[in-house]
Design a protein around this motif. Sequence first.
Motif, PDB file in Angstrom:
ATOM      1  N   LYS A  50       0.833  -1.208   0.000  1.00 20.37           N
ATOM      2  CA  LYS A  50       0.000   0.000   0.000  1.00 20.37           C
ATOM      3  C   LYS A  50       0.868   1.260   0.000  1.00 20.37           C
ATOM      4  O   LYS A  50       0.453   2.321  -0.445  1.00 20.37           O
ATOM      5  CB  LYS A  50      -0.925  -0.002   1.211  1.00 20.37           C
ATOM      6  CG  LYS A  50      -1.828  -1.221   1.296  1.00 20.37           C
ATOM      7  CD  LYS A  50      -2.713  -1.354   0.072  1.00 20.37           C
ATOM      8  CE  LYS A  50      -3.642  -2.561   0.195  1.00 20.37           C
ATOM      9  NZ  LYS A  50      -4.466  -2.738  -1.029  1.00 20.37           N
ATOM     10  N   SER A  51       2.065   1.129   0.539  1.00 19.92           N
ATOM     11  CA  SER A  51       3.029   2.228   0.530  1.00 19.92           C
ATOM     12  C   SER A  51       4.414   1.624   0.435  1.00 19.92           C
ATOM     13  O   SER A  51       4.612   0.438   0.732  1.00 19.92           O
ATOM     14  CB  SER A  51       2.898   3.090   1.786  1.00 19.92           C
ATOM     15  OG  SER A  51       3.211   2.337   2.948  1.00 19.92           O
TER      16      SER A  51
ATOM     17  N   SER B 105       8.957   2.805   0.229  1.00 19.92           N
ATOM     18  CA  SER B 105      10.047   3.749   0.021  1.00 19.92           C
ATOM     19  C   SER B 105      11.280   2.953  -0.368  1.00 19.92           C
ATOM     20  O   SER B 105      11.442   1.804   0.056  1.00 19.92           O
ATOM     21  CB  SER B 105      10.309   4.591   1.270  1.00 19.92           C
ATOM     22  OG  SER B 105      10.732   3.774   2.344  1.00 19.92           O
TER      23      SER B 105
ATOM     24  N   SER C 189       9.336   7.870  -2.239  1.00 13.65           N
ATOM     25  CA  SER C 189       8.297   7.509  -1.273  1.00 13.65           C
ATOM     26  C   SER C 189       6.955   7.562  -1.987  1.00 13.65           C
ATOM     27  O   SER C 189       6.706   8.473  -2.792  1.00 13.65           O
ATOM     28  CB  SER C 189       8.275   8.472  -0.082  1.00 13.65           C
ATOM     29  OG  SER C 189       9.517   8.504   0.581  1.00 13.65           O
ATOM     30  N   MET C 190       6.086   6.616  -1.710  1.00 12.04           N
ATOM     31  CA  MET C 190       4.777   6.629  -2.350  1.00 12.04           C
ATOM     32  C   MET C 190       3.740   5.953  -1.465  1.00 12.04           C
ATOM     33  O   MET C 190       4.046   5.059  -0.670  1.00 12.04           O
ATOM     34  CB  MET C 190       4.820   5.949  -3.717  1.00 12.04           C
ATOM     35  CG  MET C 190       5.284   4.511  -3.735  1.00 12.04           C
ATOM     36  SD  MET C 190       3.918   3.316  -3.564  1.00 12.04           S
ATOM     37  CE  MET C 190       3.197   3.422  -5.178  1.00 12.04           C
ATOM     38  N   VAL C 191       2.510   6.416  -1.595  1.00  6.52           N
ATOM     39  CA  VAL C 191       1.350   5.805  -0.950  1.00  6.52           C
ATOM     40  C   VAL C 191       0.279   5.664  -2.016  1.00  6.52           C
ATOM     41  O   VAL C 191      -0.091   6.658  -2.664  1.00  6.52           O
ATOM     42  CB  VAL C 191       0.823   6.655   0.223  1.00  6.52           C
ATOM     43  CG1 VAL C 191      -0.438   6.024   0.811  1.00  6.52           C
ATOM     44  CG2 VAL C 191       1.890   6.814   1.303  1.00  6.52           C
ATOM     45  N   ARG C 192      -0.167   4.455  -2.226  1.00  8.53           N
ATOM     46  CA  ARG C 192      -1.209   4.251  -3.218  1.00  8.53           C
ATOM     47  C   ARG C 192      -2.557   4.730  -2.671  1.00  8.53           C
ATOM     48  O   ARG C 192      -2.818   4.599  -1.479  1.00  8.53           O
ATOM     49  CB  ARG C 192      -1.290   2.757  -3.601  1.00  8.53           C
ATOM     50  CG  ARG C 192      -0.091   2.282  -4.387  1.00  8.53           C
ATOM     51  CD  ARG C 192      -0.360   0.907  -5.024  1.00  8.53           C
ATOM     52  NE  ARG C 192       0.712   0.594  -5.963  1.00  8.53           N
ATOM     53  CZ  ARG C 192       1.732  -0.217  -5.700  1.00  8.53           C
ATOM     54  NH1 ARG C 192       1.804  -0.817  -4.522  1.00  8.53           N
ATOM     55  NH2 ARG C 192       2.662  -0.444  -6.606  1.00  8.53           N
TER      56      ARG C 192
ATOM     57  N   GLN D 105      -0.190   9.362  -3.897  1.00  7.75           N
ATOM     58  CA  GLN D 105       0.850  10.184  -3.297  1.00  7.75           C
ATOM     59  C   GLN D 105       2.226   9.660  -3.725  1.00  7.75           C
ATOM     60  O   GLN D 105       2.496   8.463  -3.622  1.00  7.75           O
ATOM     61  CB  GLN D 105       0.743  10.178  -1.771  1.00  7.75           C
ATOM     62  CG  GLN D 105      -0.504  10.901  -1.257  1.00  7.75           C
ATOM     63  CD  GLN D 105      -0.600  10.860   0.254  1.00  7.75           C
ATOM     64  OE1 GLN D 105      -0.627   9.785   0.856  1.00  7.75           O
ATOM     65  NE2 GLN D 105      -0.641  12.027   0.884  1.00  7.75           N
TER      66      GLN D 105
ATOM     67  N   ASP E 119       5.135  -0.949   2.955  1.00 10.27           N
ATOM     68  CA  ASP E 119       4.067  -0.548   3.878  1.00 10.27           C
ATOM     69  C   ASP E 119       4.571   0.253   5.075  1.00 10.27           C
ATOM     70  O   ASP E 119       4.118   0.044   6.211  1.00 10.27           O
ATOM     71  CB  ASP E 119       3.281  -1.775   4.346  1.00 10.27           C
ATOM     72  CG  ASP E 119       2.523  -2.443   3.206  1.00 10.27           C
ATOM     73  OD1 ASP E 119       1.936  -1.719   2.379  1.00 10.27           O
ATOM     74  OD2 ASP E 119       2.532  -3.687   3.130  1.00 10.27           O
TER      75      ASP E 119
END
Length: 289
Positions: free
Chosen positions: A70-71, A73, A99-102, A105, A244
Amino acid sequence: MTYEKLLWRVIVVALSVFMAASSSAQQAHKTPKAASKLAANAAGLAFQPGLEPQAINILKAACATLAAAKSMSFTAVVSYESPSRLGPPLVYSTRSEVSMVRPNQLKVITDADGPASQFYYNGKTMTAFAPAQNLIAVANAPPTIDAALQAAFDSGAIYFPFTDVIVTDPYKDLADGLTTAFYIGQSSVVGGTTTDMVAYVTGDVFVQIWIGRDDKLPRRIYAIYLNDRARLRHVLELSNWALDPLLPPDAFEVNATGAARIAFERPDATSDAPGMKPPPKKRMSTKTQ
């Protein structure tokens, strides 16, 4: 028989023995080479391009691991070649902290052998910031990371070599144009762990990838564009993986107080530094998600 005739006969016999021995040695020396050449030819004839199940299973497992997060880095170090004035290629590098968040972001902070850059996406806007020049460009963005990456490329010529790592369905992107895949073996010298090595051809790109045997995470990706006559090499090293992780919302906010606003658009051809980034895959300019 005179002494001279006897000496001559001895010399003739000795020369005959030497020549025979030399001939045998030459034949023995040629035989391994000939056998090696025959074996290589046989191996070439035996290999038929296709999709080996073992290779496909390893690729699918890696893609499934990335898609399930879900996230995430990670650190991405890219080294790529560009022709020099003398002909042989030079090597340039970038290092990106990602860095990412599905689903919406993304932050990419990049140092480079050239101007540093920062990219932010928050589901509504995408922002490109050049800290050294204190310039910022902001544009409206679609609601998903996949679509934002496409929009960033189409409108601003922004391309990340690790795009296929962060999209929603990595295997779909990889399989689009996949024609060949085969298993190479294992390595214990890449990424500080044991990796499985797989080679594959997708579209016009030949790729060798090192994937963690246990965690199924990609550690190195080596690519050559088949339509590139110079066969320039592009290497992506992936490290510091965190799947995550808890990332605060403000992690995706740009700090660019006082930066001058510029248009979010493709740089002029005369100002875009040649060879400072690898060429995008063909599908990046045609596929939307």
